[in-house]
Every structure is written in structure tokens, then in C-alpha cells.
Design an enzyme around this catalytic site. Structure first.
Site, mmCIF file in Angstrom:
data_model
loop_
_atom_site.group_PDB
_atom_site.id
_atom_site.type_symbol
_atom_site.label_atom_id
_atom_site.label_comp_id
_atom_site.label_asym_id
_atom_site.label_seq_id
_atom_site.Cartn_x
_atom_site.Cartn_y
_atom_site.Cartn_z
ATOM 1 N N GLN A 1 -4.162 -21.174 19.218
ATOM 2 C CA GLN A 1 -4.988 -20.231 18.449
ATOM 3 C C GLN A 1 -5.247 -18.948 19.237
ATOM 4 O OE1 GLN A 1 -8.689 -22.059 17.104
ATOM 5 N NE2 GLN A 1 -7.641 -23.993 16.706
ATOM 6 N N THR B 1 0.805 -1.230 0.000
ATOM 7 C CA THR B 1 0.000 0.000 0.000
ATOM 8 C C THR B 1 0.833 1.273 0.000
ATOM 9 O OG1 THR B 1 -1.810 -1.112 1.129
ATOM 10 C CG2 THR B 1 -1.743 1.274 1.344
#
Ligand code: ASP
Length: 345
Positions: free
Chosen positions: A278, A13
Site C-alpha cells: 500500500q 476532460t
């Protein structure tokens, strides 16, 4: 006189422009940076921009780009005092981790950055991130490959992208900041990796490794999932290692026969398995619960409090350096470049 800092633009970006298909990387960045930085150029180190060809959205990064970046650094290592890598935020954490394993403690600063809004666009964060990166590139020696983003200096192999919408796009879930850039620039050298390590430039040849595409797979556990997910990685001979994203402190469904036979098969087929949580914070404590205790006997390695990105790249790197299944088992617990918290493991 040649420039002090080499700025490597990979895409992302920060240097993108609007096209009919949406934001896409565009060349000619040196000039656009000079316009955007304006008067502040007088207080920043001199720099040259090298654009990597082709420029890519970092969603397209693969392990071969890590080798390419490393060889560009090797080529220009002696010519500059510091290096800035402009990279897309999406896979920044993978590239930062891969470079940190290849390079180890660095004699020169390697600062990654990017932005959420392209340079030159309204309210862009590109200018401040770039100014910070350029200043840090020749400041106090930062032995780690690091990321500066939104005023925070972070160890490259501990970062994760956490936001697609905020300027605070990264965090280091299990690590302290290496520095904070507010009105004052505050660095914390005691948190950086051992700067006495060997950093001689001549080791570059040994550091350049060819990664094997597809050598590492990732499985995220869910309460029931198609068993073909396990089978496909077991049957793929190119896949040498698997990161298993488990629950909580590293717990697995130890009552699930399909899962247990997957672990047995992986061990028989000599595929390394790394247990990572996780959870967004904290690490693995394999065996703290009965539901995780079976893992060590199956040669499953604890990922400790590493990020997924660091564990994935560490496996890729160990494999690329020629380690066998047993070599990975032996080397895994070495803390090569601050990728896990030593006091906790
Ligand atoms: N898709 C972009 C990239 O990672 C996002 C960004 O740079 O922020 O290349």
C-alpha cells in the site's frame, strides 16, 4: 497526403464541455483542437482525430474498452507514423498498462495524454499536453506505450494518478522518467525497453485478447475488516485472481485466523494472489519480516514494485491469454514490458 498521426479520442476532460450535469465528453474535437492549437499547427505533425463511440468519462472504462482500443490501433497501424490516445485521467494508468502488455515493444510511438482542464477553457493544460503528445508521436522511437503529462514522459505501465487538483496529475513512483519537456525536449532512450525486440506488425492478431470482466479483484488490508470481503471473492467463480494490498514491505496479519483461512481457501480454489504494498513508493520484499514470510508457502506472488494498475492489468492479461492458475504462477515473474525494476528483483 494522409495525416502523420492518428489521434484517438476516447473521452475524458481534455475534450469535455460544460453541461447541466457537469463536464461531459463532446464530439467535434478535431475542429476544437485546430482552433486551440492555432499557429503552432504549422510546427506540429499533421493529424486526424478519430472519436470512439460512445465517448466516455474514463470512470466507465472496463477491460472490454482495452480490447476495443487495441483493435482500432490494429486497423489503422499501417496508415500512420504515430498514435496519440486522448483519455480521461481517472483510469489512464489502467488503459496504459493494459495496452503495454498487449503490445509489448512497439514499432511506432503510442502516446497517451489528457488534461485537468478541458481544451479551450481558461488556464487549460490541454494545449501543452496535446502539443507534447503530437511532437512525441513521431519523434525518436519510444518502444514503450507512454504517457506525456505536464512536461514529463513516463512509461505507461509505471504511472499512477496522484492529484485531482494539480497539473502534475501523474507520477511514476518507482521508475525514472523517459523524457522531460522543458525549453528543450530531453529524451532518455537508455531507459526505454529493449527496442530490438520483435515489433513486426503481423503479430497484431496474436496480441488482441478478450479480457474477462470481473476476473481480478482487489482487497486492501486494514486493521480488522468484515470477513465477508474475503468470502465474496472466494465464492465468485468468475474471479480468478486477487491483488492484495498489504502493509510496508508486503506484510500481512499472520495472527489473524480469518485471513489465514482466506489464503488457504484461495490456494485450494486456485485463485492467484499477488502481494502489493500500500506504500506510495518502494516494493514488496516478501519474507523480509516474519509477518510476511508465510505468503510464499501459500503460492502468493510478489508484486515487486509494480503499481496496482500494472499488477491488475498484468493478471487480467495473463488470464485473457489463457493462462491457468499454474500458468500465472509460472509467468508472473517475467518482466514483459518494464513493469517492474529488474535490478531490484
Ligand atoms: N473524469 C475524467 C475522466 O477520467 C477526469 C479526467 O479526464 O481528468 O474521464
Amino acid at each position: 497526403m494522409s495525416a502523420q498521426v492518428l489521434v484517438l479520442y476516447t473521452g475524458g476532460t481534455i475534450g469535455m464541455v460544460q453541461t447541466e450535469q457537469g463536464l461531459a465528453p463532446a464530439s467535434g474535437l478535431q475542429e476544437r483542437i485546430e482552433i486551440a492549437l492555432g499557429m503552432s499547427l504549422n510546427t506540429l505533425p499533421s493529424f486526424e482525430v478519430l472519436e470512439i463511440s460512445p465517448l466516455i468519462d474514463s470512470a466507465n472504462i472496463t477491460p472490454k474498452h482495452w480490447t476495443k482500443l487495441m483493435s482500432i490501433l490494429a486497423t489503422h497501424w499501417r496508415d500512420y507514423d504515430g498514435f496519440v490516445i486522448l483519455h480521461g485521467t481517472d483510469t489512464m494508468a489502467y488503459t496504459a498498462s493494459a495496452l503495454s502488455f498487449m503490445l509489448g515493444a512497439c514499432a511506432k510511438n503510442i502516446i497517451l495524454t489528457g488534461s485537468q482542464i478541458p481544451l479551450g477553457m481558461n488556464r487549460s493544460d490541454a494545449t501543452s499536453n496535446l502539443q507534447a503528445a503530437l511532437s512525441l508521436a513521431i519523434s525518436h522511437r519510444i518502444a514503450d506505450v507512454s504517457l506525456v503529462f505536464d512536461g514529463k514522459l513516463m512509461r505507461g505501465n509505471r504511472i499512477q494518478k496522484i492529484s485531482s487538483g494539480r497539473f502534475e496529475a501523474f507520477h511514476t513512483p518507482n521508475d525514472d522518467l523517459l523524457g522531460e519537456l522543458a525549453i528543450d525536449m530531453q529524451l532518455y532512450p537508455a531507459r526505454m525497453i529493449d527496442s530490438n525486440r520483435d515489433t513486426s506488425d503481423t503479430r497484431f492478431e496474436n496480441k488482441l485478447v478478450s479480457f474477462r470482466e470481473g476476473a481480478v479483484g482487489v482487497i486492501t488490508l486494514h486493521p480488522s475488516q468484515p470477513t465477508t470481503i474475503y468470502q465474496s471473492l472466494l465464492d465468485d467463480d468468475n474471479c480468478r485472481a486477487i491483488v492484495l494490498l498489504t502493509y510496508g514491505a508486503g506484510n500481512v496479519p499472520d495472527q489473524n485466523p480469518a485471513f489465514l483461512s482466506f489464503l488457504t481457501e484461495a490456494m485450494l480454489r486456485k485463485k492467484n494472489i499477488v502481494n502489493l504494498t500500500q506504500c506510495l513508493h518502494g516494493g514488496v520484499s516478501q519474507g523480509a519480516y516474519a509477518a510476511g514470510s508465510i505468503l510464499s508457502s501459500m503460492n502468493v506472488l510478489s508484486g515487486k514494485d509494480m503499481t496496482l494498475e500494472a499488477a491488475f492489468c498484468k493478471l487480467h492479461w495473463l488470464i485473457a491469454t489463457g493462462e491457468s492458475y499454474y500458468g500465472v504462477l509460472e509467468k508472473w515473474n517475467t518482466n514483459y514490458c518494464g513493469e517492474f525494476t529488474p535490478q531490484s528483483y
